[in-house]
Scaffold this motif. Structure first.
Motif, PDB file in Angstrom:
ATOM      1  N   LEU A 173      23.912 168.374  30.883  1.00  0.00           N
ATOM      2  CA  LEU A 173      23.724 167.289  29.914  1.00  0.00           C
ATOM      3  C   LEU A 173      23.321 166.011  30.638  1.00  0.00           C
ATOM      4  O   LEU A 173      23.729 165.766  31.770  1.00  0.00           O
ATOM      5  CB  LEU A 173      25.024 167.027  29.153  1.00  0.00           C
ATOM      6  CG  LEU A 173      25.626 168.197  28.396  1.00  0.00           C
ATOM      7  CD1 LEU A 173      26.972 167.814  27.839  1.00  0.00           C
ATOM      8  CD2 LEU A 173      24.701 168.636  27.296  1.00  0.00           C
ATOM      9  N   ARG A 174      22.570 165.177  29.951  1.00  0.00           N
ATOM     10  CA  ARG A 174      22.173 163.876  30.494  1.00  0.00           C
ATOM     11  C   ARG A 174      23.200 162.824  30.089  1.00  0.00           C
ATOM     12  O   ARG A 174      23.650 162.790  28.936  1.00  0.00           O
ATOM     13  CB  ARG A 174      20.799 163.487  29.941  1.00  0.00           C
ATOM     14  CG  ARG A 174      20.296 162.158  30.420  1.00  0.00           C
ATOM     15  CD  ARG A 174      19.896 162.197  31.861  1.00  0.00           C
ATOM     16  NE  ARG A 174      19.531 160.845  32.318  1.00  0.00           N
ATOM     17  CZ  ARG A 174      19.414 160.524  33.577  1.00  0.00           C
ATOM     18  NH1 ARG A 174      19.594 161.422  34.508  1.00  0.00           N
ATOM     19  NH2 ARG A 174      19.101 159.307  33.924  1.00  0.00           N
ATOM     20  N   VAL A 175      23.582 161.973  31.028  1.00  0.00           N
ATOM     21  CA  VAL A 175      24.520 160.887  30.766  1.00  0.00           C
ATOM     22  C   VAL A 175      23.799 159.571  31.069  1.00  0.00           C
ATOM     23  O   VAL A 175      23.350 159.358  32.190  1.00  0.00           O
ATOM     24  CB  VAL A 175      25.783 161.009  31.651  1.00  0.00           C
ATOM     25  CG1 VAL A 175      26.698 159.823  31.439  1.00  0.00           C
ATOM     26  CG2 VAL A 175      26.501 162.304  31.387  1.00  0.00           C
ATOM     27  N   ASP A 176      23.656 158.723  30.049  1.00  0.00           N
ATOM     28  CA  ASP A 176      23.061 157.394  30.205  1.00  0.00           C
ATOM     29  C   ASP A 176      23.925 156.409  29.439  1.00  0.00           C
ATOM     30  O   ASP A 176      23.930 156.415  28.216  1.00  0.00           O
ATOM     31  CB  ASP A 176      21.640 157.351  29.648  1.00  0.00           C
ATOM     32  CG  ASP A 176      20.633 158.007  30.571  1.00  0.00           C
ATOM     33  OD1 ASP A 176      20.682 157.715  31.782  1.00  0.00           O
ATOM     34  OD2 ASP A 176      19.815 158.806  30.093  1.00  0.00           O
TER      35      ASP A 176
ATOM     36  N   GLY B 111      25.229 150.453  34.319  1.00  0.00           N
ATOM     37  CA  GLY B 111      25.790 151.614  33.636  1.00  0.00           C
ATOM     38  C   GLY B 111      25.780 152.860  34.507  1.00  0.00           C
ATOM     39  O   GLY B 111      25.583 152.806  35.720  1.00  0.00           O
ATOM     40  N   THR B 112      25.989 153.975  33.856  1.00  0.00           N
ATOM     41  CA  THR B 112      26.060 155.266  34.529  1.00  0.00           C
ATOM     42  C   THR B 112      24.871 156.116  34.103  1.00  0.00           C
ATOM     43  O   THR B 112      24.605 156.260  32.915  1.00  0.00           O
ATOM     44  CB  THR B 112      27.375 155.984  34.148  1.00  0.00           C
ATOM     45  OG1 THR B 112      28.468 155.149  34.519  1.00  0.00           O
ATOM     46  CG2 THR B 112      27.501 157.313  34.841  1.00  0.00           C
ATOM     47  N   HIS B 113      24.178 156.662  35.075  1.00  0.00           N
ATOM     48  CA  HIS B 113      23.014 157.491  34.796  1.00  0.00           C
ATOM     49  C   HIS B 113      23.069 158.725  35.688  1.00  0.00           C
ATOM     50  O   HIS B 113      23.254 158.615  36.895  1.00  0.00           O
ATOM     51  CB  HIS B 113      21.717 156.727  35.059  1.00  0.00           C
ATOM     52  CG  HIS B 113      21.642 155.437  34.317  1.00  0.00           C
ATOM     53  ND1 HIS B 113      21.309 155.365  32.986  1.00  0.00           N
ATOM     54  CD2 HIS B 113      21.881 154.170  34.706  1.00  0.00           C
ATOM     55  CE1 HIS B 113      21.329 154.120  32.598  1.00  0.00           C
ATOM     56  NE2 HIS B 113      21.693 153.359  33.626  1.00  0.00           N
ATOM     57  N   GLY B 114      22.904 159.892  35.084  1.00  0.00           N
ATOM     58  CA  GLY B 114      22.916 161.127  35.864  1.00  0.00           C
ATOM     59  C   GLY B 114      22.999 162.336  34.958  1.00  0.00           C
ATOM     60  O   GLY B 114      22.770 162.264  33.749  1.00  0.00           O
TER      61      GLY B 114
ATOM     62  N   ASP C  30      22.243 159.596  39.450  1.00  0.00           N
ATOM     63  CA  ASP C  30      20.868 159.298  39.849  1.00  0.00           C
ATOM     64  C   ASP C  30      20.827 158.417  41.093  1.00  0.00           C
ATOM     65  O   ASP C  30      19.745 158.052  41.538  1.00  0.00           O
ATOM     66  CB  ASP C  30      20.124 158.585  38.713  1.00  0.00           C
ATOM     67  CG  ASP C  30      19.761 159.532  37.582  1.00  0.00           C
ATOM     68  OD1 ASP C  30      19.878 160.761  37.765  1.00  0.00           O
ATOM     69  OD2 ASP C  30      19.366 159.041  36.510  1.00  0.00           O
ATOM     70  N   THR C  31      21.966 158.067  41.643  1.00  0.00           N
ATOM     71  CA  THR C  31      22.010 157.292  42.882  1.00  0.00           C
ATOM     72  C   THR C  31      22.618 158.153  43.982  1.00  0.00           C
ATOM     73  O   THR C  31      23.473 159.000  43.731  1.00  0.00           O
ATOM     74  CB  THR C  31      22.870 156.029  42.723  1.00  0.00           C
ATOM     75  OG1 THR C  31      24.181 156.404  42.318  1.00  0.00           O
ATOM     76  CG2 THR C  31      22.277 155.078  41.724  1.00  0.00           C
TER      77      THR C  31
ATOM     78  N   ARG D 282      21.371 154.187  46.778  1.00  0.00           N
ATOM     79  CA  ARG D 282      19.970 153.997  46.427  1.00  0.00           C
ATOM     80  C   ARG D 282      19.631 154.799  45.180  1.00  0.00           C
ATOM     81  O   ARG D 282      20.076 155.938  45.024  1.00  0.00           O
ATOM     82  CB  ARG D 282      19.084 154.444  47.579  1.00  0.00           C
ATOM     83  CG  ARG D 282      19.397 153.689  48.867  1.00  0.00           C
ATOM     84  CD  ARG D 282      18.599 154.194  49.999  1.00  0.00           C
ATOM     85  NE  ARG D 282      17.254 153.610  49.886  1.00  0.00           N
ATOM     86  CZ  ARG D 282      16.247 153.964  50.656  1.00  0.00           C
ATOM     87  NH1 ARG D 282      16.418 154.889  51.575  1.00  0.00           N
ATOM     88  NH2 ARG D 282      15.074 153.398  50.512  1.00  0.00           N
ATOM     89  N   ARG D 283      18.821 154.194  44.310  1.00  0.00           N
ATOM     90  CA  ARG D 283      18.401 154.907  43.111  1.00  0.00           C
ATOM     91  C   ARG D 283      17.392 155.975  43.480  1.00  0.00           C
ATOM     92  O   ARG D 283      16.595 155.816  44.398  1.00  0.00           O
ATOM     93  CB  ARG D 283      17.769 153.923  42.133  1.00  0.00           C
ATOM     94  CG  ARG D 283      18.805 153.023  41.519  1.00  0.00           C
ATOM     95  CD  ARG D 283      18.226 152.059  40.547  1.00  0.00           C
ATOM     96  NE  ARG D 283      17.383 152.743  39.565  1.00  0.00           N
ATOM     97  CZ  ARG D 283      16.561 152.124  38.754  1.00  0.00           C
ATOM     98  NH1 ARG D 283      16.445 150.822  38.814  1.00  0.00           N
ATOM     99  NH2 ARG D 283      15.838 152.794  37.887  1.00  0.00           N
TER     100      ARG D 283
END
Length: 114
Positions: free
Chosen positions: A31-34, A42-45, A59-60, A64-65
């Protein structure tokens, strides 16, 4: 050691990621988490939700992104390591064994229950 690959029969879906032009093909169990108002906070991954504990792949990396495609590739590799086909899980349950092959309860526990 060769890396495991996901079987082709795992269903996939298209997922549109903010900031990417083309949607990504994502397997079931990922699942995508944004969270957050923009891409920088925020949190992205990606979250691998095959077995608990669920694994989050951000995603980091090292502060680093990086591209969501790269973190999705990492999430796919994690899922491939964890994935066990349904017929193997059913067989393990029917035999009363954990997936590691060890008996769920010992012979002493069985003798005590009688």
């Amino acid at each position: 050691m060769a890396t495991k690959r996901l079987p082709r029969r795992i269903p996939t879906r298209l997922c549109q990621v903010p900031g990417l032009a083309a949607p990504l093909e994502v397997p079931q169990y990922i699942l995508r988490v944004d969270t957050g108002k923009d891409e920088k906070s925020g949190t992205h991954g990606w979250q691998v939700r095959y077995e608990k504990p669920y694994i989050f792949v951000p995603d980091t990396k090292d502060g680093r992104r990086r591209s969501p495609r790269l973190s999705l590739t990492e999430a796919r590799m994690i899922l491939a390591q964890m994935y066990e086909p349904a017929h193997v899980r059913r067989l393990s349950a029917r035999l009363g064994r954990e997936r590691t092959g060890r008996p769920v309860c010992s012979a002493a526990e069985i003798a005590r229950s009688r």
